[in-house]
Write an enzyme that holds these catalytic residues in place. Structure first.
Site, PDB file in Angstrom:
ATOM      1  N   HIS A 157      10.640   8.587   9.781  1.00 23.05           N
ATOM      2  CA  HIS A 157       9.342   8.655   9.978  1.00 23.05           C
ATOM      3  C   HIS A 157       8.772   9.105   8.224  1.00 23.05           C
ATOM      4  O   HIS A 157       8.481   9.869   9.108  1.00 23.05           O
ATOM      5  CB  HIS A 157       9.349   9.241  10.871  1.00 23.05           C
ATOM      6  CG  HIS A 157       9.774   8.381  12.513  1.00 23.05           C
ATOM      7  ND1 HIS A 157       8.915   8.452  12.997  1.00 23.05           N
ATOM      8  CD2 HIS A 157      10.648   9.034  13.169  1.00 23.05           C
ATOM      9  CE1 HIS A 157       9.777   7.423  14.755  1.00 23.05           C
ATOM     10  NE2 HIS A 157      10.217   8.098  14.340  1.00 23.05           N
ATOM     11  N   SER A 278      -2.111   8.748 -18.999  1.00 25.18           N
ATOM     12  CA  SER A 278      -2.810   8.783 -18.867  1.00 25.18           C
ATOM     13  C   SER A 278      -3.775   9.044 -19.233  1.00 25.18           C
ATOM     14  O   SER A 278      -3.006   9.015 -20.582  1.00 25.18           O
ATOM     15  CB  SER A 278      -3.328   9.981 -17.637  1.00 25.18           C
ATOM     16  OG  SER A 278      -4.426  10.288 -17.206  1.00 25.18           O
ATOM     17  N   LYS A 284       1.307  12.633 -17.642  1.00 22.98           N
ATOM     18  CA  LYS A 284       1.619  11.696 -16.573  1.00 22.98           C
ATOM     19  C   LYS A 284       2.004  10.603 -17.095  1.00 22.98           C
ATOM     20  O   LYS A 284       2.379  10.026 -17.848  1.00 22.98           O
ATOM     21  CB  LYS A 284       0.027  10.992 -16.294  1.00 22.98           C
ATOM     22  CG  LYS A 284      -1.045  11.920 -15.491  1.00 22.98           C
ATOM     23  CD  LYS A 284      -0.340  12.550 -14.270  1.00 22.98           C
ATOM     24  CE  LYS A 284      -0.394  11.278 -12.854  1.00 22.98           C
ATOM     25  NZ  LYS A 284      -1.360  10.857 -12.526  1.00 22.98           N
ATOM     26  N   ASN A 286       3.110   6.836 -14.923  1.00 26.56           N
ATOM     27  CA  ASN A 286       2.883   6.501 -13.600  1.00 26.56           C
ATOM     28  C   ASN A 286       3.421   5.055 -13.527  1.00 26.56           C
ATOM     29  O   ASN A 286       3.711   4.580 -14.607  1.00 26.56           O
ATOM     30  CB  ASN A 286       1.167   6.656 -14.063  1.00 26.56           C
ATOM     31  CG  ASN A 286       0.480   6.944 -14.055  1.00 26.56           C
ATOM     32  OD1 ASN A 286       0.774   8.405 -13.692  1.00 26.56           O
ATOM     33  ND2 ASN A 286      -0.335   6.946 -14.736  1.00 26.56           N
ATOM     34  N   GLU A 291       3.696   0.071  -8.540  1.00 29.45           N
ATOM     35  CA  GLU A 291       1.596   0.087  -7.807  1.00 29.45           C
ATOM     36  C   GLU A 291       1.400  -1.797  -8.085  1.00 29.45           C
ATOM     37  O   GLU A 291       0.972  -2.391  -6.869  1.00 29.45           O
ATOM     38  CB  GLU A 291       1.102   0.560  -8.451  1.00 29.45           C
ATOM     39  CG  GLU A 291       1.448   2.517  -8.271  1.00 29.45           C
ATOM     40  CD  GLU A 291       0.502   3.046  -8.703  1.00 29.45           C
ATOM     41  OE1 GLU A 291      -0.314   2.811  -9.760  1.00 29.45           O
ATOM     42  OE2 GLU A 291       1.025   4.227  -9.200  1.00 29.45           O
ATOM     43  N   TYR A 318      -6.470 -37.402   5.838  1.00 32.95           N
ATOM     44  CA  TYR A 318      -7.498 -36.532   4.958  1.00 32.95           C
ATOM     45  C   TYR A 318      -7.856 -35.981   4.885  1.00 32.95           C
ATOM     46  O   TYR A 318      -9.413 -37.059   5.466  1.00 32.95           O
ATOM     47  CB  TYR A 318      -6.834 -37.131   3.347  1.00 32.95           C
ATOM     48  CG  TYR A 318      -6.892 -36.079   2.431  1.00 32.95           C
ATOM     49  CD1 TYR A 318      -6.392 -35.338   1.998  1.00 32.95           C
ATOM     50  CD2 TYR A 318      -8.780 -36.758   1.258  1.00 32.95           C
ATOM     51  CE1 TYR A 318      -6.713 -34.816   0.720  1.00 32.95           C
ATOM     52  CE2 TYR A 318      -8.765 -35.602   0.659  1.00 32.95           C
ATOM     53  CZ  TYR A 318      -7.404 -35.223  -0.097  1.00 32.95           C
ATOM     54  OH  TYR A 318      -8.418 -34.304  -1.048  1.00 32.95           O
ATOM     55  N   GLN A 323      -8.499 -30.384  -0.142  1.00 31.77           N
ATOM     56  CA  GLN A 323      -8.560 -29.847  -1.854  1.00 31.77           C
ATOM     57  C   GLN A 323      -8.387 -28.615  -1.923  1.00 31.77           C
ATOM     58  O   GLN A 323      -7.717 -27.953  -3.198  1.00 31.77           O
ATOM     59  CB  GLN A 323     -10.062 -29.992  -2.334  1.00 31.77           C
ATOM     60  CG  GLN A 323      -9.697 -29.966  -4.048  1.00 31.77           C
ATOM     61  CD  GLN A 323     -11.418 -31.070  -4.664  1.00 31.77           C
ATOM     62  OE1 GLN A 323     -10.629 -32.307  -4.886  1.00 31.77           O
ATOM     63  NE2 GLN A 323     -11.840 -29.994  -5.206  1.00 31.77           N
TER      64      GLN A 323
END
Length: 466
Positions: A157, A278, A284, A286, A291, A318, A323
């Site tokens: 948790h 940044s 910063k 990042n 991500e 087909y 396609q």
């Protein structure tokens, strides 16, 4: 003018919008190697069966080799008017060798041709992704071995639960990736039947040898039903399903990297090679690589869903809807390759913050379960009673603002008089992780053994692949 490759029945050319929606060459040109390989195998089989002359087959193969070189050196001109990779190659073959080129399409259709090409492409990709995942597993196992004894908090948790080791945590992903590789191998085994020779949908009256072309292309056998052969896209859906689950695993790890590298956690460091800055906040760093791995999972799962929706209502055999089987699949396969490579790089680059991890490992009364277990072992309490006693002791520690290892013995004895000073032997983080010796547990000894086992296995595999 109508398409010269199939337009005998037609007296007018397609409308501009028809050409726009019908053409697939912009994306199916990726299949050029597979298309040429299939055509060469087909031509040689036709010659061995006496369906075309050996001289024609040799010209066809030589012409196809020329086209392969042209595509790879960038001198080949693709035409949207010729719709797809198959007709582009066949048209160029006719320019190179003349009339014998027209014999290549004997006893086959674009329907079995594209199914064969796509299967070969997916098979090649599955082989490549297996090698990439083995490399990522190796990176994780190496780092796990190095940090087999480094304690960190284990969460449920996202709350501190019990201490584990950093190496143990990394090995969890090695196991996930092993299952992913198993699914990819299973998908490869099931797809490895050749549709070539099924023709449009009913097979052919020519005396072809489908076992010959299957063997030439590395398939185990030809497909057994011509209708299924040209209408099956299970192999692509299955590969995408396995890719989706693999991407999900990478995304979970990427999420942990994002959390771990935050200023609030400071569990790991990523170098400048895998972070960005940044435009307005100079402090910063990042974790953009993580991500983006997390985000690409949506594209991969979306591709699987899209293809399943395309196929769900199609009668045999087909349909032109099919396609739409390739463009998103190609994107998903490439996205997963990139996500694996980025994750591999981050694993090799990241360094754990040992002091922060160890301090966090002991927070949140994480050795409470060790206390409960000790009450069972040392005092003979039933576990449910031990659980209740431990909960009261944790409450006292929380009220006094101390960790369990610093709670006075008298306070514990106020909850249960039989507790003695032996209890402190189980309340430290290091002793907690060392005690988890059950198979698959987090003890450093276990982690080193498991990491070493994976290192040996993966070293053999990677040596074989190279």
């Amino acid at each position: 003018m109508s398409n010269s490759m199939w337009g005998g029945r037609f007296s007018q050319g397609p409308a501009a919008i028809m050409e726009e929606i019908n053409a697939s060459i912009d994306f199916d040109k990726k299949l050029y190697r597979q298309d040429i390989a299939g055509s060469k195998a087909h031509a040689m089989m036709l010659a061995r069966q006496g369906i075309i002359g050996a001289d024609d087959a040799e010209k066809i193969v030589a012409g196809l080799d020329t086209i392969l070189r042209e595509i790879e050196d960038g001198s080949f001109t693709f035409s949207r008017a010729l719709e797809d990779i198959h007709l582009n190659i066949e048209s160029r073959l006719k320019e190179l060798i003349g009339e014998p080129a027209g014999r290549l399409h004997t006893a086959r259709s674009r329907n079995d041709q594209v199914a064969t090409d796509f299967k070969l492409y997916v098979r090649d990709w599955l082989d490549g992704v297996d090698a990439a995942l083995a490399g990522l597993q190796s990176a994780l196992a190496d780092k796990a071995f190095t940090h087999a004894g480094l304690a960190m908090p284990g969460f449920t948790h996202l709350q501190s639960a019990q201490p584990v080791t950093f190496g143990h945590h990394l090995l969890a992903y090695v196991e996930m990736l092993a299952r992913d590789r198993g699914r990819f191998r299973d998908a490869r085994a099931r797809l490895n039947e050749s549709p070539l020779g099924a023709a449009a949908l009913a097979g052919t009256s020519f005396p072809i040898d489908r076992f010959d072309t299957a063997a030439a292309l590395g398939f185990d056998r030809p497909t057994a039903n011509s209708l299924d052969s040209v209408s099956d896209r299970d192999f692509a859906i299955e590969a995408l399903a396995a890719a989706s689950l693999c991407a999900l695993h990478l995304s979970r790890f990427a999420e942990e990297i994002v959390i771990w590298s935050s200023a609030q956690f400071r569990f790991i460091r990523l170098s400048d090679r895998f972070t960005t800055g940044s435009s307005i906040m100079p402090q910063k760093r990042n974790p953009d690589a993580a991500e983006l791995v997390r985000a690409k999972t949506g594209r991969i799962i979306g591709a699987q869903t899209a293809l399943m929706i395309v196929m769900k209502g199609l009668p045999l055999a087909y349909q032109k809807d099919m396609q739409e089987d390739k463009e998103q699949a190609f994107d998903a396969f490439e996205s997963l390759e990139l996500a694996i490579a980025a994750t591999d790089g981050m694993v090799r680059d990241m360094e754990p913050e040992a002091a922060t991890l160890k301090k966090a490992a002991g927070s949140g009364f994480s050795t409470a379960t060790d206390l409960a277990d000790w009450l069972v072992r040392a005092l003979g309490l039933p576990f449910r009673e031990a659980h209740h006693v431990t909960g009261r002791i944790v409450g006292l520690a929380a009220d006094q603002g101390v960790e369990l290892a610093r709670l006075p013995l008298s306070a514990m004895q106020a909850v249960h008089a039989a507790i003695d000073d032996r209890v402190y032997s189980v309340l430290s983080v290091d002793k907690s992780v060392r005690s988890r010796t059950s198979y698959g547990g987090t003890s450093p000894k276990n982690v080193r053994a498991q990491a070493k086992r994976w290192q040996r296995t993966l070293e053999r595999e990677l040596r074989t692949k190279s």
